[in-house]
Write an enzyme that holds these catalytic residues in place. Structure first.
Site, mmCIF file in Angstrom:
data_model
loop_
_atom_site.group_PDB
_atom_site.id
_atom_site.type_symbol
_atom_site.label_atom_id
_atom_site.label_comp_id
_atom_site.label_asym_id
_atom_site.label_seq_id
_atom_site.Cartn_x
_atom_site.Cartn_y
_atom_site.Cartn_z
ATOM 1 N N ASN A 9 0.990 -1.108 -0.079
ATOM 2 C CA ASN A 9 -0.059 -0.179 0.021
ATOM 3 C C ASN A 9 0.982 1.301 -0.028
ATOM 4 O OD1 ASN A 9 -1.877 2.073 0.350
ATOM 5 N ND2 ASN A 9 -2.245 1.324 2.585
ATOM 6 N N TRP A 10 1.017 1.850 -1.278
ATOM 7 C CA TRP A 10 1.783 2.968 -1.280
ATOM 8 C C TRP A 10 1.249 4.155 -0.463
ATOM 9 C CZ3 TRP A 10 3.826 2.604 -7.103
ATOM 10 C CH2 TRP A 10 4.287 1.288 -7.325
ATOM 11 N N LYS A 11 0.055 4.300 -0.002
ATOM 12 C CA LYS A 11 -0.413 5.601 0.542
ATOM 13 C C LYS A 11 -0.220 6.602 -0.345
ATOM 14 C CE LYS A 11 -0.086 3.150 5.159
ATOM 15 N NZ LYS A 11 0.082 3.073 6.447
ATOM 16 N N HIS A 94 -9.315 0.726 4.921
ATOM 17 C CA HIS A 94 -8.147 1.310 5.762
ATOM 18 C C HIS A 94 -8.232 1.995 6.953
ATOM 19 C CE1 HIS A 94 -3.918 2.473 6.509
ATOM 20 N NE2 HIS A 94 -3.761 1.227 5.857
ATOM 21 N N GLU A 96 -6.651 4.586 8.086
ATOM 22 C CA GLU A 96 -6.566 5.768 7.567
ATOM 23 C C GLU A 96 -7.560 6.525 6.827
ATOM 24 O OE1 GLU A 96 -2.621 5.398 5.609
ATOM 25 O OE2 GLU A 96 -1.847 4.861 7.498
ATOM 26 N N GLU A 166 -5.040 -4.861 10.440
ATOM 27 C CA GLU A 166 -3.970 -3.911 10.851
ATOM 28 C C GLU A 166 -4.398 -3.310 12.182
ATOM 29 O OE1 GLU A 166 -2.131 -2.811 6.801
ATOM 30 O OE2 GLU A 166 -3.749 -1.489 7.005
ATOM 31 N N GLY A 172 2.843 2.425 10.782
ATOM 32 C CA GLY A 172 3.699 3.239 10.428
ATOM 33 C C GLY A 172 4.505 3.719 11.984
ATOM 34 N N SER A 213 4.034 -2.117 10.256
ATOM 35 C CA SER A 213 5.103 -2.233 10.595
ATOM 36 C C SER A 213 6.077 -3.645 10.074
ATOM 37 C CB SER A 213 5.621 -1.818 12.199
ATOM 38 O OG SER A 213 5.146 -0.639 12.319
ATOM 39 N N GLY A 235 5.092 1.231 4.749
ATOM 40 C CA GLY A 235 6.538 1.745 4.545
ATOM 41 C C GLY A 235 7.532 1.026 3.823
HETATM 42 P P1 13P Z 1 3.406 0.411 7.633
HETATM 43 O O1 13P Z 1 3.710 -0.969 6.915
HETATM 44 O O2 13P Z 1 4.017 1.574 7.325
HETATM 45 O O3 13P Z 1 3.186 0.295 9.236
HETATM 46 O O4 13P Z 1 1.741 0.486 7.301
HETATM 47 C C1 13P Z 1 0.754 -0.515 7.402
HETATM 48 C C2 13P Z 1 -0.428 -0.118 6.432
HETATM 49 O O5 13P Z 1 -1.067 0.600 6.684
HETATM 50 C C3 13P Z 1 -0.693 -0.952 5.260
HETATM 51 O O6 13P Z 1 -1.806 -0.731 4.688
#
Ligand code: 13P
Length: 256
Positions: A9-11, A94, A96, A166, A172, A213, A235
């Protein structure tokens, strides 16, 4: 046996040219690991170009969200209908999006139904906050999110849905859930809820990822767990070597 699935997931990272260049470099690195399903989820801006770049590779492309209406006056949105033929996957729910864009279980449910209707495979994300975790509410919260997300979705569709656990406090932060705890929530709560809704054989067939993470350092621990079928990665998915390593570890441990 469940085919492992690793999704990046490149966000809101990587612009158009950077995304395409990254995909170009990533494809040969991931090509050998055909026993693992590999997916990248760029921004909407870069989605079609990345899909084009990866055409002919065996790497899937996913969107990070999709609206349930096919078209209309929904400024800023992209519909599942528009993604058909470009993406194969779409992340829905997600944390976020839930936190910053007021996503609700009801909207998640509508988005999953629309995604399925247009032949996309939803990656449905669920997870608890730190406060909920510390208050011992993880199981009830996560189970409620699963039930809300899947309301009215029949068993036949479950083969096209991937679940992702998650924990919000692990995203993150560099603070991952222990692999045992993640496996316990994934097996004991998410898969158990699926079994309650659809029966054991359907529940056993659904792939459930861990996210939060995930890095090359801890990937092997997660992949050693019986109920964890892959990872949803933030990440570490932005770095070529790291993402390739995650896929390689998944192939070694779960690739049959
Ligand atoms: P990280 O791997 O940066 O913790 O993010 C996880 C995530 O939200 C994947 O959707």
């Amino acid at each position: 046996m469940r085919t492992p699935i690793i999704a990046g997931n490149w966000k809101m990272n990587k612009g158009l040219s950077e995304s395409v260049a990254f995909a170009h470099d990533l494809a040969p690195r991931l090509a050998p690991f055909t026993t693992v399903e590999r997916v990248v989820c760029p921004t909407f801006l870069a989605l079609a170009a990345v899909a084009d770049e990866l055409k002919g590779s065996n790497i899937g492309v996913g969107a990070q969200d999709a609206h349930w209406e096919a078209q209309g006056a929904y400024t800023s949105e992209v519909s599942a209908a528009m993604l058909k033929g470009i993406a194969q996957y779409v992340i829905i729910g997600h944390s976020e999006v839930r936190a910053y864009l007021n996503e609700t279980d009801e909207r998640v449910n509508k988005k999953i139904k629309a995604a399925l209707a247009y032949g996309l495979k939803p990656i449905v994300a669920v997870g608890e906050t730190l406060e909920q975790n510390e208050a011992g509410q993880t199981a009830s919260w996560v189970s409620g999110q699963v039930r809300g997300a899947l309301d009215g979705i029949d068993a036949a569709n479950m083969q096209n849905i991937v679940m992702a656990y998650e924990p919000i406090w692990a995203i993150g932060t560099g603070r991952n859930a222990s692999s045992e705890v993640a496996n316990h929530v994934i097996g004991g709560t998410i898969r158990a809820t699926l079994a309650d809704l659809y029966g054991d054989s359907v529940a056993q067939a659904v792939r459930i990822q861990y996210g939060g993470s995930v890095k090359p350092d801890n990937m092997a621990e997660f992949m050693a767990q019986p109920d964890i079928d892959g990872a949803l990665v933030g990440g570490a998915a932005l770095k070529l070597d790291d993402f390739a390593k995650l896929v390689e570890i998944a192939a070694q441990q779960k690739g049959g």
